[in-house]
Enzyme design. Structure first.
Site, mmCIF file in Angstrom:
data_model
loop_
_atom_site.group_PDB
_atom_site.id
_atom_site.type_symbol
_atom_site.label_atom_id
_atom_site.label_comp_id
_atom_site.label_asym_id
_atom_site.label_seq_id
_atom_site.Cartn_x
_atom_site.Cartn_y
_atom_site.Cartn_z
ATOM 1 N N HIS A 1 0.448 -0.894 0.461
ATOM 2 C CA HIS A 1 0.022 0.534 -0.077
ATOM 3 C C HIS A 1 0.888 1.574 -0.342
ATOM 4 O O HIS A 1 0.753 2.370 -0.504
ATOM 5 C CB HIS A 1 -1.023 0.313 0.970
ATOM 6 N N CYS B 1 35.394 3.143 -24.598
ATOM 7 C CA CYS B 1 34.203 3.064 -23.187
ATOM 8 C C CYS B 1 35.479 3.413 -22.096
ATOM 9 O O CYS B 1 34.547 3.488 -21.205
ATOM 10 C CB CYS B 1 34.020 1.729 -23.193
#
Length: 800
Positions: free
Chosen positions: A420, A751
């Site tokens: 919830h 990279c």
């Protein structure tokens, strides 16, 4: 009124009947009539209509009484809200059903009982409000649910209590906030055959990632017993992600599996209050997944079918019958948060400083919030809560909603990402961390804290009010460059969110992060568990691998899942995974690593990269890596995954590694597999023509290339002033390898960290004609702009 209008069976209901039967029943009817014939199983039942509710409140005079009570309602005064809501509920509960309505409900209940060949069939009685589950307003959990209801008297009582729950504190407050008229929202009731999940499992699933809004994955949560505990946040569930595009191609792409604690379960008990009771789950069951892989894939297929039918992301509940072993869908509604995001706006939260971590749990969303901690252990204490404070509590339920909407952030001890607190926090756009276990003890009342959900699946609670940035980018304004801009990704948990940043795929995915954060155990300690000497280490390994009898399989599965999550997030774009490149001292820091690692004086240029893979001492561990990669490409179908070999000193080393990979299911060129080599050693440049003969391309690693070109230990502070990727010697090596790769028609990218840190270095690479630049995610957009400008200048020079 004709009795038929009091009751409508699921087979008589479609999605257009929301005004008659509410959102929940309309969806159940739509699925029952349209999808059961396509193989999606929905337990049968009927709806007590909104017209029946109207008839009840009007005939009994309750409607006039409610209007009178609500005249003095003030939803901003919690005490006033509670008093008024209670009076309304008491008025409804005191009223008797008109005789004709009572007869209609009982008659159809017996008809449902006959279908299941029993006198009093067990049913779930749920509310279905006529304004619920709309695309922009979820009424989830606003009204009550009653489980394991048997017999006429129990059914009528549950129906009356359902009607009364239209006027709980939270439901009244929620309608007021959303601008819904209390008398235009009516209540229909779902009466549906119970699935005996108290003897098996249940859970929720979404056809969209609830945290990032990534649409190509199904998220499934599972617990033991009835599903109410998952929504209430009583239990931390197991969590699974399934990749939709490769699922559609017939693969088995469970790209992530996380074991929840599942310490309790809710089961039938006709003697207990509410006909159900809680039980403790055995340690054995807690340490295993509640669903098999086959069941996970089946649920995911149904999620896709339901999404395809509704043409929108969906939030679904499912249950498994313990008597038959069959799975059922028991509810579906539109997902109302992430599906509403603007796809052209990228919002990024990032901490500017670090602080002491007080506790952590599962993050909800990707925002950062802060304020004074207000610990409330019981809902009766919510009156003292002030706007902007951080709510710290055990768990929440709908009774907490009046203060949740004014909180700066929310932290709970219990619950998973579908409880919830998580659902409402997402809807309200409030940062929330659930399942911390100990936040009410670790955080002091009144203490200033920062709640960060911006660091992946783990949400952290820091001491103090830390500085942070919020960056908004209109993606329409980011022009695409000719040079491919890819990303360096380490954390699989961030991959789905980072996939929204403009990119051409992943130029570097690091195995090291996955191994050190998800696996944490040295692969040789798993392969040789019986030989591990330290009893403390043995105990820790046992705890980490509790769900696995086969210890090495733990390494294979967890590595595969981490890699797959990155590959799936960017699918079908290229994702280049770099094989493990730990140094011996880093491997030694893994659990059990000390026993299997040598002590080297300079590990930075020691036993690392390619030289490990063919060594008899490490080869069995490398084979586990190969098995993980085979699983990702062949079982999960993520063939966009490419492989890169790091720190390959010689061509001979490259040949040895490729041979071992081929022997273990990873043969270059077969099934589209490309294998690259890192260019991070001067020998890679000097012998680039020879490396081109055995690999598909290069990715330049500037960190190590700078270290080895300048003879600088990049871990040493004493010579740090010499270390500079922009040194002309380094740039000359980069120039050479780009030219040789182009001459041999091989792919060449970078990279290393340099283009992320220095935009001028990125511009230099573009001028030299590099194919792709892979950047850290936070630098992509600014570097793309610089690259685009350089390409324009380069184009003007050519014209001259």
């Amino acid at each position: 009124m004709v009795k038929k209008k009091f009751i409508l069976w699921f087979k008589e209901i479609s999605n257009t009947d929301v005004p008659k039967v509410g959102g929940k029943n309309a969806s159940l009817g739509e699925m029952y009539s349209k999808l059961t014939k396509k193989g999606v199983p929905i337990p049968n039942g009927f709806a007590v209509t909104a017209q029946a509710y109207d008839y009840f409140v009007t005939t009994t005079g309750v409607k006039k009484e409610i209007k009178q009570i609500l005249k003095t309602l003030n939803t901003h005064n919690l005490k006033n809200l509670q008093e008024h809501a209670k009076k309304v509920r008491q008025a409804i509960l005191a009223a008797e059903f008109p005789e004709d309505l009572k007869e209609a409900i009982i008659k159809d209940y017996h008809k449902l009982s006959q279908e299941f060949k029993t006198k009093n069939v067990d049913v779930a009685v749920r509310s279905s409000a006529t304004a619920e589950d709309l695309p922009d307003a979820s009424f989830a959990g606003q009204q009550d649910t009653y489980l394991n209801i048997e017999g006429e008297k129990e059914l009528l009582d549950a129906c009356r209590r359902c009607m009364a729950s239209l006027f709980t504190d939270r439901a009244i407050s929620y309608r007021a906030d959303k601008g819904f008229d209390h008398f235009k929202v009516k209540l229909s009731i779902t009466v549906q055959k119970m699935v005996r999940s108290d003897l098996a499992t249940s859970g929720v699933m979404f056809s969209i990632d609830t945290e990032s809004g990534f649409r190509d994955a199904v998220l499934i949560n599972s617990i033991y017993g009835l599903g109410e505990y998952i929504v209430q946040g009583m239990v931390n569930p197991d969590e699974y992600y399934v990749h939709k595009p490769t699922l559609a191609k017939g693969f088995a792409p469970i790209i992530s599996k996380s074991l929840g604690r599942k310490g309790k379960k809710l089961v039938y008990d006709s003697k207990a209050k509410g006909n159900v009771k809680g039980l403790i789950v055995s340690k054995e069951d807690q340490h295993r997944f509640a669903l098999t892989d086959k069941e996970v894939l089946q649920l995911a297929k149904w999620a896709v079918q339901i999404e395809d039918h509704y043409q929108k992301p969906m939030d679904m509940e499912w249950a498994q019958d313990g008597k038959t072993g069959k799975l059922f869908i028991v509810q579906a509604r539109p997902e109302t948060v992430r599906s509403q995001d603007d796809p052209n706006t990228l919002i990024e939260y990032k901490l500017r400083e670090t602080g002491k971590v007080l506790t952590y749990g599962a993050s909800v969303g990707n925002k950062i919030g802060q304020g004074k901690a207000h610990i409330i252990k019981d809902v009766r204490g919510i009156h003292s809560f002030k706007k902007g404070e951080v709510l710290v509590t055990e768990m929440t339920d709908p009774d907490w909603e009046p203060i949740m909407k004014i909180a700066g952030a929310i932290v709970t001890n219990s619950g998973g990402r579908t409880c919830h607190a998580a659902i409402i926090s997402r809807e309200l756009g409030i940062p929330c961390v659930v399942g911390t276990r100990n936040s009410t003890n670790k955080v002091r009342n009144g203490q200033n804290i920062t709640v960060s959900c911006a660091e992946g699946e783990k949400g952290f609670i820091y001491n103090g009010l830390l500085k942070y940035d919020v960056k908004k980018t209109n993606l329409k304004t980011v022009a695409k460059s000719k040079t491919k801009v890819m990303m360096n990704i380490g954390n699989p948990e961030m991959a789905m969110l980072q996939s929204f940043i403009p990119n051409e795929g992943v130029g570097l995915a690091r195995e090291e992060f996955i191994i050190s954060n998800y696996i944490r155990i040295h692969p040789l300690a798993l392969l040789n568990f019986s030989k591990v000497k330290d009893p403390k280490v043995r105990r820790i390994i046992e705890e980490h691998t509790a769900a696995y009898k086969n210890k090495p399989q733990f390494f294979v599965d967890k590595l595969a899942e981490g890699i797959a999550r990155i590959a799936a997030s960017f699918y079908p774009k290229d994702v280049i995974i770099r094989l493990s490149d730990f140094k011996s001292n880093e491997y030694a820091s893994l659990i059990g690593g000390v026993q299997f690692e040598p002590v080297e004086r300079n590990p930075m240029i020691g036993w690392r990269g390619a030289s490990r893979y063919y060594s008899p001492k490490y080869l069995p561990a490398f084979i586990l890596e190969c098995r993980a990669l085979v699983k990702v490409r062949k079982e999960m179908g993520l063939k966009n995954l490419k492989i890169m070999v790091p720190f390959c000193r010689t061509v001979e080393e490259g040949k040895k590694v490729l041979k071992i990979m081929a022997e273990n299911g990873l043969k270059r060129g077969v099934d589209g597999l490309e294998v690259y080599v890192m260019c991070e050693i001067p020998s890679n440049v000097i012998l680039a023509d020879d490396f081109c003969k055995i690999f598909d391309g290069f990715s330049i690693g500037t960190n190590d290339l700078t270290q080895l070109a300048l003879g600088v230990d990049r871990d040493s502070e004493l010579v740090a002033h010499v270390y500079d990727e922009r040194n002309e010697a380094v740039k000359e090596l980069v120039r050479q390898v780009i030219r040789i790769a182009k001459k041999n028609k091989k792919k060449i990218g970078i990279c290393g960290q340099a283009p992320s840190d220095f935009p001028d270095f990125a511009q230099f690479l573009v001028e030299e004609g590099i194919d792709s630049i892979s950047l850290s995610p936070d630098t992509v957009i600014k570097t793309m702009i610089a690259i685009k400008q350089t390409e324009k200048k380069k184009g003007r020079k050519k014209k001259k």
